[in-house]
Design an enzyme around this catalytic site. Structure first.
Site, PDB file in Angstrom:
ATOM      1  N   HIS A  57     -73.242  38.324  56.537  1.00 18.27           N
ATOM      2  CA  HIS A  57     -73.063  38.611  55.234  1.00 18.27           C
ATOM      3  C   HIS A  57     -72.906  39.335  54.279  1.00 18.27           C
ATOM      4  O   HIS A  57     -72.035  39.060  52.879  1.00 18.27           O
ATOM      5  CB  HIS A  57     -74.715  38.138  54.333  1.00 18.27           C
ATOM      6  N   CYS A 106     -74.473  36.361  63.926  1.00 16.72           N
ATOM      7  CA  CYS A 106     -76.012  36.788  63.069  1.00 16.72           C
ATOM      8  C   CYS A 106     -76.518  38.228  63.636  1.00 16.72           C
ATOM      9  O   CYS A 106     -76.592  38.306  64.625  1.00 16.72           O
ATOM     10  CB  CYS A 106     -76.825  35.605  62.758  1.00 16.72           C
ATOM     11  N   GLU A 139     -76.633  34.523  48.845  1.00 15.22           N
ATOM     12  CA  GLU A 139     -77.374  32.868  49.807  1.00 15.22           C
ATOM     13  C   GLU A 139     -77.224  32.279  47.863  1.00 15.22           C
ATOM     14  O   GLU A 139     -77.109  31.782  47.917  1.00 15.22           O
ATOM     15  CB  GLU A 139     -77.973  33.025  49.927  1.00 15.22           C
ATOM     16  N   CYS A 167     -74.547  43.358  58.617  1.00 20.12           N
ATOM     17  CA  CYS A 167     -74.777  41.857  58.575  1.00 20.12           C
ATOM     18  C   CYS A 167     -73.805  41.147  58.097  1.00 20.12           C
ATOM     19  O   CYS A 167     -72.984  41.837  57.657  1.00 20.12           O
ATOM     20  CB  CYS A 167     -76.186  41.569  57.806  1.00 20.12           C
ATOM     21  N   ASP A 172     -76.032  30.897  61.836  1.00 17.95           N
ATOM     22  CA  ASP A 172     -76.860  32.256  61.111  1.00 17.95           C
ATOM     23  C   ASP A 172     -77.967  31.394  60.721  1.00 17.95           C
ATOM     24  O   ASP A 172     -78.312  30.426  60.313  1.00 17.95           O
ATOM     25  CB  ASP A 172     -75.311  32.870  60.554  1.00 17.95           C
ATOM     26  N   SER A 173     -78.406  32.598  59.530  1.00 17.66           N
ATOM     27  CA  SER A 173     -78.928  32.718  59.138  1.00 17.66           C
ATOM     28  C   SER A 173     -79.019  32.035  57.674  1.00 17.66           C
ATOM     29  O   SER A 173     -79.939  31.588  56.571  1.00 17.66           O
ATOM     30  CB  SER A 173     -80.241  33.691  58.274  1.00 17.66           C
TER      31      SER A 173
HETATM   32  N1  DGL Z   1     -75.947  37.813  58.614  1.00 17.61           N
HETATM   33  C1  DGL Z   1     -77.264  37.957  59.262  1.00 17.61           C
HETATM   34  C2  DGL Z   1     -77.292  38.973  60.049  1.00 17.61           C
HETATM   35  O1  DGL Z   1     -75.803  39.278  60.335  1.00 17.61           O
HETATM   36  C3  DGL Z   1     -78.525  37.991  58.696  1.00 17.61           C
HETATM   37  C4  DGL Z   1     -78.733  38.308  57.016  1.00 17.61           C
HETATM   38  C5  DGL Z   1     -80.149  37.150  57.335  1.00 17.61           C
HETATM   39  O2  DGL Z   1     -81.258  36.501  57.284  1.00 17.61           O
HETATM   40  O3  DGL Z   1     -81.623  38.413  56.815  1.00 17.61           O
HETATM   41  O4  DGL Z   1     -77.599  40.312  60.248  1.00 17.61           O
END
Ligand code: DGL
Length: 259
Positions: free
Chosen positions: A185, A73, A151, A183, A10-11
């Site tokens: 996150h 992600c 984050e 997302c 993931d990011s």
């Molecule tokens: N967690 C990621 C997602 O599901 C990426 C969020 C990001 O880095 O902008 O989209």
């Protein structure tokens, strides 16, 4: 082959919400997780950049012997998974916003979706949405600024609350009864979202569905780990290791790696 690890990326720390579902569904599987926090957020980057980050993460996981890769992600899935699938031989599992169950179950015929700009502007998202939301109003909202705040590790900050109030307001006015978290996150915001939303709004994300899909694909490819003891779990971050440990409740082995 089957004793090799599942790779997840993931990011940043968001995909740990998927990692936890996979680990609890298949505790004997070995797993390697990459948190590309250094390059977060992906959501505001170009499609080309998102593909390049996804290639880098995939190649690192493949160099560590992963048998299957979960793109944990939404942004990377909607922008890069078709490229990854045509380029590499291992199976890829992606994650997309759970628009379908929300659209099937809404009584008010109004659902909200909170996701990154990269996801909401992708072709794949529009294809899925158009398919399932005939006669349903979909209130889309870009969660600009949420990922960097998550984050940073403070999941209860005033800044997060202020942003969420702004983002939820049009959805509440439109009378949504489902909020889709698009997302990985955002599941970490569920306690705050539940406080800010009317009681009857249901929040859904795709974490468990992705874990079940991962299990199904391992079965199809006969890739289950034959060893029944507890899996070997390693999580790597190129960002803040304390934040990663905090979302994992210090339960797993983590390391800093500059990738
Ligand atoms: N967690 C990621 C997602 O599901 C990426 C969020 C990001 O880095 O902008 O989209």
């Amino acid at each position: 082959m089957s004793n090799k690890p599942i790779g997840i990326f993931d990011s940043g720390i968001g995909g740990t919400s998927i990692f936890k579902e996979i680990n609890s569904l298949m505790p004997n599987e070995n797993i390697i997780y990459l948190a590309d926090s250094k390059n977060a957020p992906y959501g505001s980057k170009s499609k080309e950049d998102i593909i390049q980050f996804s290639i880098k993460n995939t190649e690192l996981l493949l160099s560590k012997g992963c048998k299957l890769i979960v793109v944990a992600c939404n942004t990377a899935t909607t922008n890069a998974i078709s490229y990854l699938r045509t380029t590499y031989k291992v199976p890829f599992i992606g994650i997309e916003p759970a628009i379908k169950p929300a659209a099937l179950n809404t009584k008010n015929k109004v659902v909200g979706i909170l996701a990154t700009k990269g996801t909401l502007s992708s072709q794949l998202f529009h294809k899925t949405t158009d398919l399932y939301t005939k006669g349903i109003l979909v209130v889309e909202q870009v969660g600009e600024g949420l990922v960097p705040l998550i984050e940073s590790g403070d999941l209860d900050s005033k800044e997060l609350e202020a942003l969420l109030k702004i983002y939820l307001e049009p959805m509440i006015t439109a009378n949504i009864d489902y909020l889709v978290l698009g997302c990985t996150h955002y599941p970490y915001l569920i306690p705050m979202l539940s406080r800010l939303l009317p009681n009857d709004v249901k929040i859904i994300d795709s974490g468990l569905a992705v874990a079940k899909q991962t299990k199904a694909i391992l079965s199809t490819h006969q890739l289950f780990n034959t060893n029944s003891s507890k899996g070997n779990i390693k999580l790597f971050t190129n960002g803040n290791i304390e934040v990663l440990n905090a979302v994992l409740d210090n339960q797993f082995e983590t390391s800093f790696l500059d990738f």
